[in-house]
Design an enzyme around this catalytic site. Structure first.
Site, mmCIF file in Angstrom:
data_model
loop_
_atom_site.group_PDB
_atom_site.id
_atom_site.type_symbol
_atom_site.label_atom_id
_atom_site.label_comp_id
_atom_site.label_asym_id
_atom_site.label_seq_id
_atom_site.Cartn_x
_atom_site.Cartn_y
_atom_site.Cartn_z
ATOM 1 N N VAL A 11 -10.820 -68.713 -40.126
ATOM 2 C CA VAL A 11 -10.675 -70.113 -39.700
ATOM 3 C C VAL A 11 -12.043 -70.785 -39.581
ATOM 4 O O VAL A 11 -12.242 -71.925 -40.005
ATOM 5 C CB VAL A 11 -9.919 -70.175 -38.347
ATOM 6 C CG1 VAL A 11 -9.990 -71.559 -37.731
ATOM 7 C CG2 VAL A 11 -8.472 -69.752 -38.541
ATOM 8 N N ASP A 30 -22.564 -67.041 -35.600
ATOM 9 C CA ASP A 30 -21.899 -65.755 -35.338
ATOM 10 C C ASP A 30 -22.943 -64.773 -34.821
ATOM 11 O O ASP A 30 -24.117 -64.854 -35.195
ATOM 12 C CB ASP A 30 -21.273 -65.220 -36.642
ATOM 13 C CG ASP A 30 -20.093 -64.312 -36.370
ATOM 14 O OD1 ASP A 30 -18.962 -64.661 -36.749
ATOM 15 O OD2 ASP A 30 -20.308 -63.245 -35.749
ATOM 16 N N GLU A 149 -5.140 -74.540 -34.817
ATOM 17 C CA GLU A 149 -5.266 -74.428 -36.273
ATOM 18 C C GLU A 149 -3.892 -74.151 -36.879
ATOM 19 O O GLU A 149 -3.161 -73.309 -36.394
ATOM 20 C CB GLU A 149 -6.205 -73.250 -36.567
ATOM 21 C CG GLU A 149 -6.479 -73.035 -38.012
ATOM 22 C CD GLU A 149 -7.028 -74.289 -38.651
ATOM 23 O OE1 GLU A 149 -8.136 -74.691 -38.304
ATOM 24 O OE2 GLU A 149 -6.318 -74.884 -39.482
ATOM 25 N N PHE A 150 -3.560 -74.848 -37.963
ATOM 26 C CA PHE A 150 -2.251 -74.627 -38.584
ATOM 27 C C PHE A 150 -2.348 -74.194 -40.051
ATOM 28 O O PHE A 150 -1.356 -74.185 -40.762
ATOM 29 C CB PHE A 150 -1.391 -75.894 -38.476
ATOM 30 C CG PHE A 150 -1.085 -76.279 -37.041
ATOM 31 C CD1 PHE A 150 -0.099 -75.617 -36.319
ATOM 32 C CD2 PHE A 150 -1.807 -77.274 -36.400
ATOM 33 C CE1 PHE A 150 0.169 -75.940 -34.996
ATOM 34 C CE2 PHE A 150 -1.551 -77.620 -35.074
ATOM 35 C CZ PHE A 150 -0.551 -76.949 -34.372
ATOM 36 N N LYS A 202 0.885 -74.619 -30.839
ATOM 37 C CA LYS A 202 0.501 -73.630 -31.851
ATOM 38 C C LYS A 202 1.406 -72.396 -31.754
ATOM 39 O O LYS A 202 1.978 -71.928 -32.741
ATOM 40 C CB LYS A 202 -0.972 -73.253 -31.661
ATOM 41 C CG LYS A 202 -1.412 -72.018 -32.400
ATOM 42 C CD LYS A 202 -1.318 -72.205 -33.900
ATOM 43 C CE LYS A 202 -1.447 -70.901 -34.628
ATOM 44 N NZ LYS A 202 -2.578 -70.742 -35.446
ATOM 45 N N GLY A 255 4.520 -60.632 -41.734
ATOM 46 C CA GLY A 255 3.271 -59.889 -41.536
ATOM 47 C C GLY A 255 2.094 -60.832 -41.405
ATOM 48 O O GLY A 255 2.246 -61.998 -41.040
ATOM 49 N N CYS A 258 -1.276 -63.439 -38.101
ATOM 50 C CA CYS A 258 -0.913 -64.486 -37.136
ATOM 51 C C CYS A 258 0.462 -64.311 -36.515
ATOM 52 O O CYS A 258 0.570 -64.175 -35.296
ATOM 53 C CB CYS A 258 -0.996 -65.846 -37.825
ATOM 54 S SG CYS A 258 -2.600 -66.116 -38.569
ATOM 55 N N LYS A 261 1.046 -61.196 -34.306
ATOM 56 C CA LYS A 261 0.155 -61.241 -33.140
ATOM 57 C C LYS A 261 0.582 -62.344 -32.169
ATOM 58 O O LYS A 261 0.668 -62.124 -30.957
ATOM 59 C CB LYS A 261 -1.264 -61.495 -33.656
ATOM 60 C CG LYS A 261 -2.326 -61.507 -32.595
ATOM 61 C CD LYS A 261 -3.695 -61.601 -33.247
ATOM 62 C CE LYS A 261 -4.797 -61.581 -32.216
ATOM 63 N NZ LYS A 261 -4.805 -62.716 -31.321
HETATM 64 C C1 UGA Z 1 0.807 -68.630 -40.511
HETATM 65 C C2 UGA Z 1 1.367 -70.063 -40.381
HETATM 66 O O1 UGA Z 1 2.206 -70.354 -41.497
HETATM 67 C C3 UGA Z 1 0.236 -71.089 -40.306
HETATM 68 O O2 UGA Z 1 0.768 -72.386 -40.111
HETATM 69 C C4 UGA Z 1 -0.673 -70.724 -39.122
HETATM 70 O O3 UGA Z 1 -1.786 -71.607 -39.022
HETATM 71 C C5 UGA Z 1 -1.200 -69.315 -39.335
HETATM 72 O O4 UGA Z 1 -0.087 -68.391 -39.413
HETATM 73 C C6 UGA Z 1 -2.089 -68.980 -38.157
HETATM 74 O O5 UGA Z 1 -1.568 -68.852 -37.053
HETATM 75 O O6 UGA Z 1 -3.322 -68.973 -38.312
HETATM 76 P P1 UGA Z 1 -0.116 -67.145 -42.549
HETATM 77 O O7 UGA Z 1 -0.065 -65.991 -41.602
HETATM 78 O O8 UGA Z 1 -1.340 -67.365 -43.357
HETATM 79 O O9 UGA Z 1 0.125 -68.535 -41.745
HETATM 80 O O10 UGA Z 1 1.055 -66.930 -43.605
HETATM 81 P P2 UGA Z 1 2.517 -67.441 -43.918
HETATM 82 O O11 UGA Z 1 2.539 -67.954 -45.286
HETATM 83 O O12 UGA Z 1 3.049 -68.327 -42.858
HETATM 84 O O13 UGA Z 1 3.327 -66.057 -43.914
HETATM 85 C C7 UGA Z 1 3.435 -65.240 -42.753
HETATM 86 C C8 UGA Z 1 4.364 -64.080 -43.019
HETATM 87 O O14 UGA Z 1 5.708 -64.524 -43.134
HETATM 88 C C9 UGA Z 1 4.081 -63.324 -44.321
HETATM 89 O O15 UGA Z 1 4.281 -61.955 -44.108
HETATM 90 C C10 UGA Z 1 5.123 -63.855 -45.285
HETATM 91 O O16 UGA Z 1 5.441 -62.961 -46.315
HETATM 92 C C11 UGA Z 1 6.281 -64.058 -44.346
HETATM 93 N N1 UGA Z 1 7.248 -65.059 -44.828
HETATM 94 C C12 UGA Z 1 6.870 -66.335 -44.972
HETATM 95 C C13 UGA Z 1 8.550 -64.660 -45.125
HETATM 96 O O17 UGA Z 1 8.910 -63.466 -45.003
HETATM 97 N N2 UGA Z 1 9.436 -65.589 -45.545
HETATM 98 C C14 UGA Z 1 9.100 -66.908 -45.685
HETATM 99 O O18 UGA Z 1 9.968 -67.711 -46.070
HETATM 100 C C15 UGA Z 1 7.789 -67.281 -45.406
#
Ligand code: UGA
Length: 430
Positions: A11, A30, A149-150, A202, A255, A258, A261
């Site tokens: 981030v 850092d 952060e999103f 968030k 997984g 984010c 956790k």
């Molecule tokens: C997620 C959120 O989408 C962001 O908005 C947020 O800012 C971020 O966490 C964070 O807290 O920093 P991210 O972890 O990068 O983002 O990835 P995603 O694309 O949201 O996927 C998360 C998990 O859900 C992955 O394992 C993905 O395979 C799974 N997923 C996602 C599904 O199993 N099905 C879906 O339809 C979408």
């Protein structure tokens, strides 16, 4: 404006490069000398589309600097953004020690009316503790804000440049004005809230999206019992405008760094406040168990893995990243080896990460191409839906004398085409 981002993780680096691209002077700070030395040479320690180019460009035009010196970065800063890590404790709660350490280290150098912002995901109440820590070390008048952060990995630069909204949590008019000005070039709606609401928004956004994924995974479980097809169910339900077709494709559970956790943190926070059996406590447990339940199902279906050649396609937790935190491959690869399989693993970007995480093993081979991974394989397991993998023509690679299986854990391949080509095809939720 002069801006400092403390913490050059995912981030921090993305935010620093984007703020610099608006013409501000930005310092990425850092305590890790090694990271800062690489970043000074424009080397990004992870793969993220478009980031390396943006970083180099902003360093070349003199907007973006990296340092380990609090004094150098903070002394003239108008806005200081804390984006350090908050690793999980064994009970699932966030370890906030890096946040407090950043507060303490910056305090002596903060100038009058500087705005101190927390971007890291932290539980409500954290800002009070940080404010108190800073005030123990300086009497300079300051302003405080939360800026959750999103962004998503794999599309972080695009998400940061085109966010759905910017949430600014603060009770200070000065902080609200300065942070609104900073984000104005994005043209996104700016939502002003209290610090606590920003922090909860968030957690709530991530937990909502994670619940949606868990919901469809549970519907998929039922479809597997009763002969319905989860993709048809999603399609049918999605026409309801309140529901939509997006962001709830099923799999082995959510997984990444984010969702698991943040859900664990919400669960731990809930338990701390005597909400021992709420949705977040359940969600945390259900998602953790899911992958092992699916593993046992596949083991039974395939009559074990001993002596079988298994092509594992996709090691990263999702496409367009080399991040393997809470990736299905972390469970599958070691368990396949343990169960006696020969594993041929392929990922377009995450192989170097995998080589650091998995111990060397005579039955673990890293393939350079999909073809190399799947040739002669008894079982192909698709774990990550990289475009290259889902667009691959598997039908040209069947072995006539073998009974070959494709386990599609992302529901992205075409069942009819693969079955016609001779594969046994298994997806989620049908
Ligand atoms: C997620 C959120 O989408 C962001 O908005 C947020 O800012 C971020 O966490 C964070 O807290 O920093 P991210 O972890 O990068 O983002 O990835 P995603 O694309 O949201 O996927 C998360 C998990 O859900 C992955 O394992 C993905 O395979 C799974 N997923 C996602 C599904 O199993 N099905 C879906 O339809 C979408």
């Amino acid at each position: 404006m002069q801006i400092v981002i403390i913490g050059t993780g995912f981030v921090g680096v993305v935010s620093a490069a984007v703020y610099a691209s608006f013409g501000h002077t930005v310092y990425g700070l850092d305590i890790d000398e090694h990271k800062i030395t690489s970043l000074k040479q424009s080397k990004v320690p992870f793969f993220e589309p478009g980031l390396s180019e943006l970083l180099t460009q902003q360093q070349e035009n003199g907007n973006l600097h990296f340092t380990t010196s609090y004094k150098e970065a903070i002394t003239d800063a108008d806005v200081v953004i804390i984006a350090v890590g908050t690793p999980s404790r064994p009970d699932g709660s966030a370890n906030l020690s890096y946040i407090y350490a950043a507060g303490e280290s910056m305090a002596p150098y903060l100038k009058e009316n500087a705005v101190v912002v927390i971007k890291s995901t932290v539980p409500p109440g954290t800002m009070d503790g940080v404010t108190q820590t800073i005030k123990e070390h300086t009497s300079t008048p300051l302003h405080f804000a939360s800026l959750p952060e999103f962004l998503k990995e794999g599309s972080a630069v695009a998400d940061t440049l085109k966010p759905d909204r910017v949430v600014i949590g603060s009770s200070s008019e000065h902080a609200k004005k300065l942070l609104s000005e900073l984000h104005e070039p994005l043209g996104a709606p700016i939502v002003h809230t209290s610090i606590e609401s920003a922090q909860m928004s968030k957690y709530a956004a991530n937990a909502y999206l994670a619940s949606r994924i868990n919901f469809i995974n549970e519907i998929a479980n039922l479809c597997e019992i009763n002969g319905a097809h989860v993709q048809e169910v999603i399609n049918a339900m999605g026409y309801d405008k309140r529901i939509g077709h997006h962001y709830w494709y099923p799999g082995l559970g959510f997984g990444g760094s984010c969702f698991p956790k943040d859900v664990a943190e919400l669960a731990s926070y809930s338990k701390e406040h005597s909400l021992d059996a709420n949705l977040f406590v359940y969600l945390d447990a259900a998602n953790t168990q899911r992958i092992q339940i699916k593993w046992r199902e596949y083991t039974q279906l395939l009559d074990g893995w001993q002596g079988k050649t298994v092509a594992v396609l996709g090691l990263a937790f999702k496409p367009n990243t080399d991040d393997m935190r809470v990736a299905p491959s972390l469970v599958f690869v070691p368990q396949l080896l343990e169960a006696g399989a020969l594993v041929r693993a392929y990922d377009p970007k995450a192989t170097p990460t995998a080589k650091q995480l998995f111990e060397e093993h005579e039955r673990l081979i890293y393939a350079d191409t999909i073809t190399q991974a799947i040739t002669d394989a008894d079982i192909i397991i698709l774990l990550t839906e990289w475009d290259e993998i889902v667009q691959f023509d598997f039908s040209k690679h069947t072995e006539k004398e073998k009974q070959q299986w494709i386990i599609d854990t992302r529901n992205r391949l075409n069942k009819a085409t693969l079955e016609q080509a001779g594969y046994h095809y298994v997806s989620i939720g049908s």
